[in-house]
Design a protein around this motif. Structure first.
Motif, PDB file in Angstrom:
ATOM      1  N   ALA A 267       0.927   1.224  -3.162  1.00  0.00           N
ATOM      2  CA  ALA A 267      -0.564   0.589  -3.329  1.00  0.00           C
ATOM      3  C   ALA A 267      -1.780   1.158  -2.345  1.00  0.00           C
ATOM      4  CB  ALA A 267      -0.655  -1.079  -2.742  1.00  0.00           C
ATOM      5  N   LEU A 268      -1.173   1.619  -1.199  1.00  0.00           N
ATOM      6  CA  LEU A 268      -2.083   2.386  -0.275  1.00  0.00           C
ATOM      7  C   LEU A 268      -2.213   3.789  -0.776  1.00  0.00           C
ATOM      8  CD1 LEU A 268      -0.547   1.061   2.876  1.00  0.00           C
ATOM      9  CD2 LEU A 268      -2.902   0.725   2.212  1.00  0.00           C
ATOM     10  N   ALA A 269      -1.296   4.418  -1.205  1.00  0.00           N
ATOM     11  CA  ALA A 269      -1.462   5.902  -1.678  1.00  0.00           C
ATOM     12  C   ALA A 269      -2.347   5.947  -3.133  1.00  0.00           C
ATOM     13  CB  ALA A 269      -0.185   6.449  -1.914  1.00  0.00           C
ATOM     14  N   SER A 361     -12.641   0.423   2.782  1.00  0.00           N
ATOM     15  CA  SER A 361     -12.838   0.538   1.201  1.00  0.00           C
ATOM     16  C   SER A 361     -11.511   0.878   0.642  1.00  0.00           C
ATOM     17  CB  SER A 361     -13.850   1.696   0.641  1.00  0.00           C
ATOM     18  OG  SER A 361     -14.851   1.713   1.476  1.00  0.00           O
ATOM     19  N   ILE A 362     -10.603   1.656   1.276  1.00  0.00           N
ATOM     20  CA  ILE A 362      -9.341   2.100   0.881  1.00  0.00           C
ATOM     21  C   ILE A 362      -8.401   0.844   0.897  1.00  0.00           C
ATOM     22  CG2 ILE A 362      -7.228   3.210   1.424  1.00  0.00           C
ATOM     23  CD1 ILE A 362      -9.080   5.511   2.601  1.00  0.00           C
ATOM     24  N   ALA A 363      -8.687  -0.038   1.894  1.00  0.00           N
ATOM     25  CA  ALA A 363      -7.716  -1.254   2.111  1.00  0.00           C
ATOM     26  C   ALA A 363      -8.098  -2.333   1.208  1.00  0.00           C
ATOM     27  CB  ALA A 363      -8.039  -1.937   3.523  1.00  0.00           C
ATOM     28  N   LYS A 364      -9.309  -2.211   0.842  1.00  0.00           N
ATOM     29  CA  LYS A 364      -9.949  -3.392  -0.389  1.00  0.00           C
ATOM     30  C   LYS A 364      -9.381  -2.975  -1.719  1.00  0.00           C
ATOM     31  CE  LYS A 364     -13.969  -6.097  -1.476  1.00  0.00           C
ATOM     32  NZ  LYS A 364     -15.419  -6.395  -1.214  1.00  0.00           N
ATOM     33  N   ASP A 382      -6.482  -7.206   6.064  1.00  0.00           N
ATOM     34  CA  ASP A 382      -6.321  -6.815   7.383  1.00  0.00           C
ATOM     35  C   ASP A 382      -5.079  -6.063   7.886  1.00  0.00           C
ATOM     36  OD1 ASP A 382      -8.510  -8.088   8.073  1.00  0.00           O
ATOM     37  OD2 ASP A 382      -7.457 -10.027   8.812  1.00  0.00           O
ATOM     38  N   ASP A 383      -3.865  -6.526   6.967  1.00  0.00           N
ATOM     39  CA  ASP A 383      -2.527  -5.724   7.164  1.00  0.00           C
ATOM     40  C   ASP A 383      -2.805  -4.294   6.682  1.00  0.00           C
ATOM     41  OD1 ASP A 383      -1.232  -8.021   8.066  1.00  0.00           O
ATOM     42  OD2 ASP A 383      -0.625  -8.708   5.934  1.00  0.00           O
ATOM     43  N   ALA A 384      -3.427  -3.992   5.586  1.00  0.00           N
ATOM     44  CA  ALA A 384      -3.825  -2.806   4.887  1.00  0.00           C
ATOM     45  C   ALA A 384      -4.610  -1.996   5.828  1.00  0.00           C
ATOM     46  CB  ALA A 384      -4.305  -2.939   3.553  1.00  0.00           C
ATOM     47  N   LEU A 385      -5.451  -2.583   6.452  1.00  0.00           N
ATOM     48  CA  LEU A 385      -6.398  -1.827   7.341  1.00  0.00           C
ATOM     49  C   LEU A 385      -5.778  -1.334   8.625  1.00  0.00           C
ATOM     50  CD1 LEU A 385      -9.403  -0.813   7.453  1.00  0.00           C
ATOM     51  CD2 LEU A 385     -10.138  -2.946   8.657  1.00  0.00           C
TER      52      LEU A 385
END
Lengths: 392, 179
Positions: A267-269, A361-364, A382-385
């Motif tokens: 998801a992050l990549a 923006s990436i986390a969103k 928040d976790d993603a960030l």
């Protein structure tokens, strides 16, 4: 422990090894086809790989209907619709994809449109929307994304500037050809990024909510092949055995994640690729240890289970059970560091050219990625960030 | 010739009771989303990010369904009989799975992991809708029940308790008005 319920499906015939390409004419005949459309990109064509495929038809009764060699890196539904028109105009009866993830996903999209008799791919966005068997479809991978055995495609919607996902078992190719000639010219940096991509597929499939005994077997086999061959393939790119082993690792990991799906790392990549154009393998490689750490409290036993394929029996037995999960993460970091030293691939987001002010923006974007639905832990913004900042 | 009486057709049974429970639960879910938009800041923030107009259909094969629509900045539960052209449809493959989902025998995460559903439309938009449904379930049920439905239960707060009371009030009032 067995999951309370699982599904596993893979119908792709695999032809792997020396002169595997030369099987294509016979296999096409078995599929009732003799006029394929070949899809590829400029990089593959310039490297002479498309010619290798075309040459493999010599002496057969197969006429190649057309070669489309201009598939872009981030292919779109407009490209798919355009190629579908060529397929129809040239009366083709099958599709051969020669290339990496973008070429293969585009070919899957073309197959949807021509099979369903439509003019627009957008009608089929979503999962399990296809209802009939598709045209004969053969894939010759040239990088190692594992897409040759996955039932999914990601294609850009250029009008909305979003990536659309399509999944259906009908999208699986009929045949995957692994021929060492197709990957032996791959430069070390791309070889390293591809290895990290395959490793991430295998590890996320092993950690995810859809993991099952069959996908686990494919995932661990992939990790062992990567562990045993990555150093050699970087030292000697022309080594056919190592190249074939790495191609098989990518394929095995592809089968694993096509059935157990990927999670927060992907998801992050995907978001890193969408917002900052970080190459997929690099994004996966950077985020993988952070994703494992994030999932550690949710599935420690699964992460500990990765240690054996990652380090081998001798090292595994030396490590007390309580430390195995952390050691598995350390082993992934060690492998990544080795690849960084050998090829110069970045291991931090900063080094991959990601501006710090883009992290939000990436986390969103990441929390709306389909892969997150299969992560063992629900990842919020928040976790993603936090993970992105840790990887910066 | 075969003896036709020996090999009779077998018609499928029905799941009326389970479909009734699913329909009732879908009513609370749909009305909960409509009311939650006005009451709960978390739901409002999520739905504000949805496209406008946007229609979501939750359906069950051979079972009940419900539709939610965002249009001109308003969120409306369209009920279970509305004929809509949905932007995104989440379809549960069997009434049994829908029942399990609605009574907490299967979490939303398990429904996804076990392929008990499929989606027509944008998968990323589906995730945004699932987050809203999860928040509504977190408001409808106390934590010890909500953990059967959702993966991540928010810790107790007076705001959640207040919003729970308001949500039930709106759902019951809505049912009264519809009748």
């Amino acid at each position: 422990m067995l999951p309370s319920y699982y599904e596993f499906y893979n119908s792709v015939k695999i032809a792997s090894g020396n002169k595997a390409l030369e099987n294509i004419p016979y296999e096409l005949g078995q599929l009732g086809a003799n006029r394929p459309l070949i899809l590829t990109d400029q990089g593959v064509a310039k490297a002479g790989l498309t010619k290798l495929v075309i040459d493999s038809f010599a002496g057969s009764n197969v006429t190649i209907g057309a070669v489309y060699d201009s598939i872009p890196v981030d292919s779109s539904h407009l490209v798919v619709n355009q190629i579908a028109e060529i397929y129809r105009q040239k009366s083709c009866d099958s599709i051969i994809a020669v290339g990496g993830g973008s070429v293969i996903d585009t070919a899957k999209g073309v197959n949807i449109v021509v099979t369903e008799g439509s003019n627009d791919l957008l009608e089929f966005m979503g999962n399990n929307r296809l209802t009939k068997p598709m045209k004969p479809f053969i894939v010759v991978p040239t990088t190692g994304t594992g897409s040759e055995v996955t039932a999914a495609a990601v294609i850009m919607n250029t009008e909305k500037q979003t990536k659309m996902q399509f999944t259906s078992p009908y999208m699986l190719p009929k045949l995957a050809i692994l021929d060492p000639r197709m990957t032996e010219t791959m430069p070390p940096k791309i070889t390293a990024a591809t290895a990290l991509d395959a490793l991430t597929h295998a590890i996320e499939a092993f950690m995810g909510t859809q993991k099952n005994p069959i996908s686990d077997a494919f995932a661990t086999a992939a990790i062992v092949l990567i562990r045993d061959n990555i150093q050699n393939v970087l030292k000697n790119g022309k080594d056919k055995d190592s190249r074939l082993a790495m191609a098989n690792a990518a394929l095995l990991a592809g089968i694993a994640f096509s059935n157990s799906m990927v999670g927060c790392v992907h998801a992050l990549a995907h978001a890193l690729g969408g917002v900052c154009h970080v190459p997929h393998g690099i994004g996966n490689g950077i985020m993988l240890p952070h994703g494992m750490e994030y999932n550690l409290d949710a599935v420690p036993e699964h992460i500990a289970g990765l240690l054996l394929p990652l380090v081998g029996e001798e090292r595994y037995v030396e490590i007390p059970p309580a430390n195995r999960a952390l050691e598995a993460i350390a082993a992934v970091r060690a492998l990544s560091s080795m690849l960084e030293q050998a090829t110069g691939i970045p291991l931090r987001l900063k080094d991959a050219g990601v501006p710090e002010d883009k992290l939000e923006s990436i986390a969103k974007v990441a929390i709306n990625d389909g892969a997150i639905a299969f992560n063992p832990k629900a990842m919020d913004f928040d976790d993603a960030l936090r993970m992105l900042r840790a990887a910066y | 010739m075969i003896e036709r009486d020996r090999y009779p057709d077998i018609e499928p049974g029905t799941k009326r009771a389970k479909n009734w429970v699913t329909g009732l639960s879908l009513y609370f879910l749909g009305m909960g989303i409509q009311a939650g938009y006005a009451i709960d800041p978390v739901i409002k923030q999520e739905i504000d990010d949805w496209p406008d107009p946007f229609t979501f259909l939750f359906s069950v094969i051979n079972g009940p369904r419900m539709a939610i629509q965002k249009k001109d900045g308003l969120v409306r539960y369209l009920g279970q009989k509305a004929e809509v052209r949905a932007d995104v449809e989440m379809c549960i493959k069997n009434p049994e799975f829908a029942f399990m989902l609605m009574v907490g025998q299967m979490s939303t995460q398990d429904a996804v992991a076990h392929n008990r559903q499929f989606v027509k439309g944008d998968l990323s938009q589906t995730l945004a809708v699932i987050r809203v449904m999860s928040r509504v379930q977190a408001l409808l049920f106390p934590g010890f029940i909500a953990k059967n439905y959702i993966n991540r239960v928010p810790s107790f707060s007076w705001l959640i308790l207040r919003n729970r009371i308001l949500l039930y009030g709106n759902c019951l009032l809505g049912a009264f008005q519809r009748n």
